[in-house]
Design a protein around this motif. Structure first.
Motif, PDB file in Angstrom:
ATOM      1  N   THR A  95      38.029  42.302  39.935  1.00 31.22           N
ATOM      2  CA  THR A  95      37.243  41.751  41.046  1.00 31.22           C
ATOM      3  C   THR A  95      35.972  42.568  41.309  1.00 31.22           C
ATOM      4  O   THR A  95      35.722  43.589  40.660  1.00 31.22           O
ATOM      5  CB  THR A  95      38.080  41.730  42.346  1.00 31.22           C
ATOM      6  OG1 THR A  95      38.182  43.079  42.861  1.00 31.22           O
ATOM      7  CG2 THR A  95      39.462  41.172  42.113  1.00 31.22           C
ATOM      8  N   GLY A  96      35.232  42.103  42.291  1.00 33.63           N
ATOM      9  CA  GLY A  96      33.989  42.771  42.665  1.00 33.63           C
ATOM     10  C   GLY A  96      34.190  44.159  43.254  1.00 33.63           C
ATOM     11  O   GLY A  96      33.226  44.926  43.348  1.00 33.63           O
ATOM     12  N   LEU A  97      35.421  44.481  43.651  1.00 37.75           N
ATOM     13  CA  LEU A  97      35.666  45.828  44.177  1.00 37.75           C
ATOM     14  C   LEU A  97      35.434  46.866  43.094  1.00 37.75           C
ATOM     15  O   LEU A  97      34.986  47.985  43.378  1.00 37.75           O
ATOM     16  CB  LEU A  97      37.101  45.934  44.723  1.00 37.75           C
ATOM     17  CG  LEU A  97      37.485  47.270  45.358  1.00 37.75           C
ATOM     18  CD1 LEU A  97      36.519  47.661  46.468  1.00 37.75           C
ATOM     19  CD2 LEU A  97      38.921  47.213  45.908  1.00 37.75           C
ATOM     20  N   THR A  98      35.719  46.521  41.849  1.00 39.07           N
ATOM     21  CA  THR A  98      35.409  47.409  40.723  1.00 39.07           C
ATOM     22  C   THR A  98      33.910  47.655  40.658  1.00 39.07           C
ATOM     23  O   THR A  98      33.449  48.794  40.505  1.00 39.07           O
ATOM     24  CB  THR A  98      35.895  46.779  39.394  1.00 39.07           C
ATOM     25  OG1 THR A  98      37.319  46.752  39.382  1.00 39.07           O
ATOM     26  CG2 THR A  98      35.414  47.581  38.193  1.00 39.07           C
ATOM     27  N   PHE A 141      37.538  40.315  48.406  1.00 40.49           N
ATOM     28  CA  PHE A 141      37.671  40.340  46.949  1.00 40.49           C
ATOM     29  C   PHE A 141      38.878  39.575  46.399  1.00 40.49           C
ATOM     30  O   PHE A 141      39.032  39.479  45.183  1.00 40.49           O
ATOM     31  CB  PHE A 141      37.720  41.796  46.465  1.00 40.49           C
ATOM     32  CG  PHE A 141      36.503  42.590  46.839  1.00 40.49           C
ATOM     33  CD1 PHE A 141      35.269  42.325  46.254  1.00 40.49           C
ATOM     34  CD2 PHE A 141      36.577  43.599  47.788  1.00 40.49           C
ATOM     35  CE1 PHE A 141      34.144  43.044  46.601  1.00 40.49           C
ATOM     36  CE2 PHE A 141      35.449  44.331  48.151  1.00 40.49           C
ATOM     37  CZ  PHE A 141      34.231  44.049  47.551  1.00 40.49           C
ATOM     38  N   LYS A 142      39.732  39.046  47.311  1.00 37.79           N
ATOM     39  CA  LYS A 142      40.894  38.246  46.882  1.00 37.79           C
ATOM     40  C   LYS A 142      41.743  39.016  45.848  1.00 37.79           C
ATOM     41  O   LYS A 142      41.994  38.541  44.741  1.00 37.79           O
ATOM     42  CB  LYS A 142      40.436  36.901  46.313  1.00 37.79           C
ATOM     43  CG  LYS A 142      39.659  36.054  47.322  1.00 37.79           C
ATOM     44  CD  LYS A 142      39.206  34.740  46.709  1.00 37.79           C
ATOM     45  CE  LYS A 142      38.558  33.830  47.735  1.00 37.79           C
ATOM     46  NZ  LYS A 142      37.380  34.420  48.394  1.00 37.79           N
ATOM     47  N   LEU A 143      42.156  40.199  46.220  1.00 34.39           N
ATOM     48  CA  LEU A 143      42.869  41.091  45.305  1.00 34.39           C
ATOM     49  C   LEU A 143      44.209  40.517  44.849  1.00 34.39           C
ATOM     50  O   LEU A 143      44.506  40.485  43.651  1.00 34.39           O
ATOM     51  CB  LEU A 143      43.075  42.464  45.963  1.00 34.39           C
ATOM     52  CG  LEU A 143      41.801  43.209  46.395  1.00 34.39           C
ATOM     53  CD1 LEU A 143      42.166  44.525  47.073  1.00 34.39           C
ATOM     54  CD2 LEU A 143      40.905  43.455  45.199  1.00 34.39           C
ATOM     55  N   SER A 144      45.028  40.067  45.786  1.00 35.68           N
ATOM     56  CA  SER A 144      46.347  39.550  45.418  1.00 35.68           C
ATOM     57  C   SER A 144      46.232  38.281  44.586  1.00 35.68           C
ATOM     58  O   SER A 144      47.028  38.061  43.662  1.00 35.68           O
ATOM     59  CB  SER A 144      47.190  39.280  46.672  1.00 35.68           C
ATOM     60  OG  SER A 144      46.525  38.357  47.529  1.00 35.68           O
ATOM     61  N   ASN A 181      45.044  45.439  42.795  1.00 38.03           N
ATOM     62  CA  ASN A 181      45.108  46.178  44.057  1.00 38.03           C
ATOM     63  C   ASN A 181      43.949  47.154  44.147  1.00 38.03           C
ATOM     64  O   ASN A 181      43.204  47.333  43.179  1.00 38.03           O
ATOM     65  CB  ASN A 181      46.449  46.914  44.182  1.00 38.03           C
ATOM     66  CG  ASN A 181      46.729  47.819  42.994  1.00 38.03           C
ATOM     67  OD1 ASN A 181      45.957  48.731  42.697  1.00 38.03           O
ATOM     68  ND2 ASN A 181      47.830  47.559  42.298  1.00 38.03           N
ATOM     69  N   VAL A 182      43.810  47.779  45.316  1.00 34.91           N
ATOM     70  CA  VAL A 182      42.676  48.667  45.567  1.00 34.91           C
ATOM     71  C   VAL A 182      42.650  49.828  44.580  1.00 34.91           C
ATOM     72  O   VAL A 182      41.603  50.156  44.016  1.00 34.91           O
ATOM     73  CB  VAL A 182      42.723  49.206  47.022  1.00 34.91           C
ATOM     74  CG1 VAL A 182      41.615  50.242  47.234  1.00 34.91           C
ATOM     75  CG2 VAL A 182      42.560  48.070  48.015  1.00 34.91           C
ATOM     76  N   LYS A 183      43.801  50.459  44.344  1.00 33.81           N
ATOM     77  CA  LYS A 183      43.851  51.625  43.449  1.00 33.81           C
ATOM     78  C   LYS A 183      43.381  51.258  42.043  1.00 33.81           C
ATOM     79  O   LYS A 183      42.578  51.990  41.429  1.00 33.81           O
ATOM     80  CB  LYS A 183      45.275  52.180  43.404  1.00 33.81           C
ATOM     81  CG  LYS A 183      45.413  53.424  42.529  1.00 33.81           C
ATOM     82  CD  LYS A 183      46.851  53.928  42.517  1.00 33.81           C
ATOM     83  CE  LYS A 183      46.983  55.141  41.600  1.00 33.81           C
ATOM     84  NZ  LYS A 183      48.391  55.637  41.550  1.00 33.81           N
ATOM     85  N   THR A 184      43.859  50.135  41.533  1.00 27.03           N
ATOM     86  CA  THR A 184      43.467  49.710  40.181  1.00 27.03           C
ATOM     87  C   THR A 184      41.983  49.429  40.105  1.00 27.03           C
ATOM     88  O   THR A 184      41.302  49.826  39.151  1.00 27.03           O
ATOM     89  CB  THR A 184      44.256  48.440  39.779  1.00 27.03           C
ATOM     90  OG1 THR A 184      45.649  48.738  39.759  1.00 27.03           O
ATOM     91  CG2 THR A 184      43.820  47.947  38.406  1.00 27.03           C
TER      92      THR A 184
END
Length: 442
Positions: free
Chosen positions: A328-331, A18-21, A26-29
């Motif tokens: 990102t797509g993690l959301t 997901f290329k968070l940085s 971040n994961v929590k957000t």
């Protein structure tokens, strides 16, 4: 030590996908944003089965189809496009499915599912050939800002209507405890957002729900978990029972054409609106990976028809998650997982009151309305189409209609004022298609 390494491996895996940085998150957000998006979308699990059941479909089976189609399409959005956008069977399109195709035109719900399936296949072809992406790219930057503001106004208006703060265009009953709960929730949400409280929208949903339940204004959940999941069989693959003569009929062409028009510009509006709100547009005002996002939407519609539900589309409520910081797509993946879990926790999610989500939608509308500052109001050939775009969306109760009239007025004004160099051929072609659509379909 092993637990720490396991945690690092997980974070590295998510970072790689997901290329968070790179997206400054971040994961929590992302997880918090995904939960927020889901909670503002969860109403569809109740409303969609209720609407489609009017066409004769099994309500329990449609509930399962709604949850599964939302999860699958949202997973595709997160993985293919890496966007924080949730998808589910769209409001308006489900009403057209049940009321127009079935109850007014007299066709079976199986016929309607086949129309949705054909629409999905056509969308896949249009996406693969880049035609849908080109439609987004041809929309002028001023109109894109107007779309974002319009979606914000539309979201806020939906929130006000859902909570009965606005009824038939007038102020609702200010003595109604539920209306007061909504306004109190709006105040709570506004204060949390103004203080830049992390997780403000999610906190407000939980807080308003708890207050409503504590004061016995809204119902408590009837249990938290249930393993009694309805069967999908009554609607699964039932579209293939349609007679071939109906599939190749003129009525099918008209129904599919209407679905294509409405869904195309609703999706475009949602993507442009949430992308601009989340600072996802590139320097030219275009959406990176628009093709992948459109493909996720098209796959969702196709799979949804096979499973047994109406057209799946991107949800404007995704802006709530973006307002919470989702980038990102993690959301999207988080939202999709919650749609799957909703099959087991339906009593809990159904208990989220409208008053809680409505307050959040109104504040999200405020966030998105900031795009009005970017519109060029000094040139009336830009200002008038932009104004029409963001005004028509809430007034006509349609994101698609706002875009259609905005593009039409933009093209006509530019041609009439000898500013031909400011429009492209695609805008002219679209305008001609819109006029044909109004002549043939009204």
């Amino acid at each position: 030590m092993e637990i720490t390494n396991l945690s690092n491996d997980k974070n590295n895996f998510l970072e790689k996908i997901f290329k968070l940085s790179e997206n400054n998150t971040n994961v929590k957000t992302e997880v918090t944003a995904g939960i927020t998006t889901f909670m503002t979308m969860a109403y569809i699990l109740v409303v969609n089965p209720m609407i489609l059941s009017a066409s004769g479909m099994d309500q329990g089976a449609v509930f399962v189809a709604t949850a599964l189609s939302a999860a699958i399409s949202t997973f595709f959005m997160g993985i293919l496009a890496n966007y924080p956008i949730g998808l589910a069977p769209g409001m308006g399109l489900n009403v057209f499915f049940a009321n127009t195709i079935v109850l007014q035109m007299g066709y079976s719900w199986q016929f309607a599912l086949m129309a949705v399936f054909i629409e999905g296949i056509i969308f896949i072809l249009l996406t693969v050939t880049n035609l849908r992406e080109k439609i987004i790219e041809c929309i002028p930057l001023n109109l894109k800002f107007a779309v974002t503001a319009g979606v914000g106004l539309f979201i806020a208006y939906v929130g006000l209507q859902n909570a009965n703060v606005v009824v038939d265009g007038s102020l609702g009953n200010m003595h109604d405890p539920l209306v007061i709960l909504t306004l109190a929730g709006l105040l709570i949400t506004g204060i949390l957002v103004a203080k830049n409280k992390k997780g403000a929208l999610l906190i407000s949903i939980v807080a308003i729900s708890a207050i409503g339940m504590g004061l016995k204004l809204v119902a408590l959940p009837q249990g938290i978990m249930s393993f009694n999941i309805p069967s999908l069989k009554p609607v699964f693959l039932q579209l293939f029972s349609v007679d071939k003569s109906q599939i190749f009929s003129l009525d099918m062409v008209i129904v599919v054409f209407t679905l294509l028009f409405v869904d195309l510009f609703d999706t475009v509006g949602c993507l442009v609106g949430v992308a601009e709100k989340g600072n996802l547009l590139d320097e030219d005002g275009n959406i990176p990976r628009a093709k992948e996002a459109m493909l996720a939407d098209a796959i969702g519609t196709t799979v949804g028809a096979l499973i047994g539900t109406s057209t799946v589309t991107a949800f404007i409520e995704s802006a709530a998650g973006i307002g919470e910081g989702g980038k990102t797509g993690l959301t999207a993946i988080t939202t999709g997982v919650l749609f799957l879990l909703s099959l087991f926790f339906a009593p809990l999610f159904v208990a989220i009151p409208t008053q809680a989500t409505s307050a959040v939608l109104i504040i999200v509308g405020v966030m998105m309305a900031g795009s009005l500052n970017k519109i060029d109001f000094g040139d009336f050939t830009n200002a008038i189409p932009a104004f029409i775009t963001f005004l028509f969306m809430p007034l006509m109760n349609s994101i698609g209609d706002g875009i259609i009239f905005g593009i039409l007025s933009y093209t006509i004004l530019k041609l009439a004022t000898n500013k031909r160099d400011e429009i492209n051929v695609s805008m002219i072609v679209l305008s001609i298609l819109f006029i044909i659509k109004f002549i043939l379909l009204g």
